[in-house]
Design a protein around this motif. Sequence first.
Motif, PDB file in Angstrom:
ATOM      1  N   MET A 144      37.902  41.224  44.471  1.00 10.33           N
ATOM      2  CA  MET A 144      38.460  39.849  44.213  1.00 10.33           C
ATOM      3  C   MET A 144      39.839  39.745  43.457  1.00 10.33           C
ATOM      4  N   ASP A 145      40.408  40.620  42.919  1.00  7.84           N
ATOM      5  CA  ASP A 145      41.780  40.647  42.553  1.00  7.84           C
ATOM      6  C   ASP A 145      42.704  40.579  43.811  1.00  7.84           C
TER       7      ASP A 145
ATOM      8  N   ARG B 112      42.749  37.041  45.272  1.00  8.18           N
ATOM      9  CA  ARG B 112      43.542  36.043  44.537  1.00  8.18           C
ATOM     10  C   ARG B 112      44.830  36.130  45.071  1.00  8.18           C
TER      11      ARG B 112
ATOM     12  N   LEU C  39      45.638  34.407  48.295  1.00 11.53           N
ATOM     13  CA  LEU C  39      45.524  32.983  48.638  1.00 11.53           C
ATOM     14  C   LEU C  39      47.177  32.475  48.638  1.00 11.53           C
ATOM     15  N   ASN C  40      47.344  31.434  49.367  1.00 13.15           N
ATOM     16  CA  ASN C  40      48.815  30.643  49.257  1.00 13.15           C
ATOM     17  C   ASN C  40      48.524  29.456  50.213  1.00 13.15           C
TER      18      ASN C  40
ATOM     19  N   GLU D 249      32.448  31.887  43.450  1.00 17.68           N
ATOM     20  CA  GLU D 249      33.815  32.188  42.953  1.00 17.68           C
ATOM     21  C   GLU D 249      35.017  32.084  44.109  1.00 17.68           C
TER      22      GLU D 249
ATOM     23  N   LEU E 125      37.901  29.400  43.974  1.00 18.41           N
ATOM     24  CA  LEU E 125      39.477  29.824  44.018  1.00 18.41           C
ATOM     25  C   LEU E 125      40.318  29.416  45.487  1.00 18.41           C
TER      26      LEU E 125
ATOM     27  N   TYR F  50      43.640  25.755  46.207  1.00 17.17           N
ATOM     28  CA  TYR F  50      44.620  25.825  46.963  1.00 17.17           C
ATOM     29  C   TYR F  50      44.464  24.666  48.330  1.00 17.17           C
TER      30      TYR F  50
END
Length: 408
Positions: A155-156, A159, A162-163, A186, A190, A194
């Motif tokens: 999951m790190d 993250r 994502l952009n 989650e 997350l 965005y």
Amino acid sequence: MAHYDIQRIRNDFPILAATIYDKPLIYLDNGATTQKPQSVIDAISQYYSTLNSNVHRGVHYLSQRATDAFEASRKKLQVFLNSLHDHEIIFTRGTTESINLVAACYGKAFVNAGDEIIISALEHHSNMVPWQMLCEDIGATLKIIPITDAGELDMDAFRLLLNDRVKLVAVAYISNSLGTINPVREIIKLAHGYDIPVLLDAAQAVQHVPIDVQELDVDFLAFSGHKMYGPTGIGVLYGKEKWLNKMPPYQGGGEMIKRVTFEKTTYNELPFKFEAGTPNIEGVICLSAAVDYLNDIGLANIYTYEHELLEYATNALLDIPELRLVGTATEKSSVISFLIGNVHPYDVGVILDKLGIAVRTGHHCTEPLMDRLCIPGTVRASLALYTTVDDIDTLVEGIKKAASMLLA
Ligand code: PLP
């Protein structure tokens, strides 16, 4: 579970009384397809004996009754998923077609050269190849959420992927090869941070866990009837109205039009815009019988029963010294993948088959996942609401026998 009447449930599935090579059938290939209860089998026969007619276009009695049953099934699916509108339920051939529909239509409306789509390393080819094709066509890039050795999403790393260039995240709710239950809430939270919509491939989830699309706030959800005790050739795409309305039609033909002239065609409203041609009427109507069946037992009860069974099976299998589990996520559902020493999974599968035990062997349509784990494939036992402790015990004995033969 005291109130889970497993014998009564098993009696609902006529095929479970079958013998294979003179041995009682132990069916542990439920991830590939589930068996059908008598109520679904009867619904199919009933449809053709009493109702068969084309839908949505007839003034005559039978056509209207078939249309009513067809649209009642849509309503039933709406309640089953708790979607806001019934027109957010689109009938397709299955998970594969549902995902291809989103790739084609959402892709056309929202994805451009230079954009990105995120999937994960444990996806079924059905939730991989359509996005690869879209990216190749458009000049977009496919990004992959890596997994840990246990088979959990990193999951790190997610993250960091994502952009603002990302136009969609498409992940499995539950992995068909490893049984990992992904942290979908989650992921959705997350991604929505965005403004990125999320598609869940629920092919291995909808028959095992209660799903509420509004509570999940998921944008698209895809699944197949045949994996949830319903007929083959029917599936569902749930999509939020706000996305479906902005997407162009999938295929052209009857049903999906409002007005056709040689110069210009205008398209029908939801859900018909995405349902060109005569649909799988039998499939839609009888999927409703499968939903009734699941509702009668209750998905919360099914989840608890299957979870206890998964724990029992995992512990029993871990007692076999030569066996290595593949996929050891903390959150798992109904799938046990394993290897025996260095034996090829196929050889184990053949011996188990001769004992009447149906398992699946191979890459399970997740070749990149097998590459990541550096294995050719696994033996997969997948459980269902009718699997028993005795089935697991017979599997364990069968594996011990296979191990003694193949490792001798
Ligand atoms: N996604 C997952 C996770 C699956 O397990 C499967 C089938 O095994 C599919 C997609 C494809 O489903 P179908 O072949 O019913 O379209």
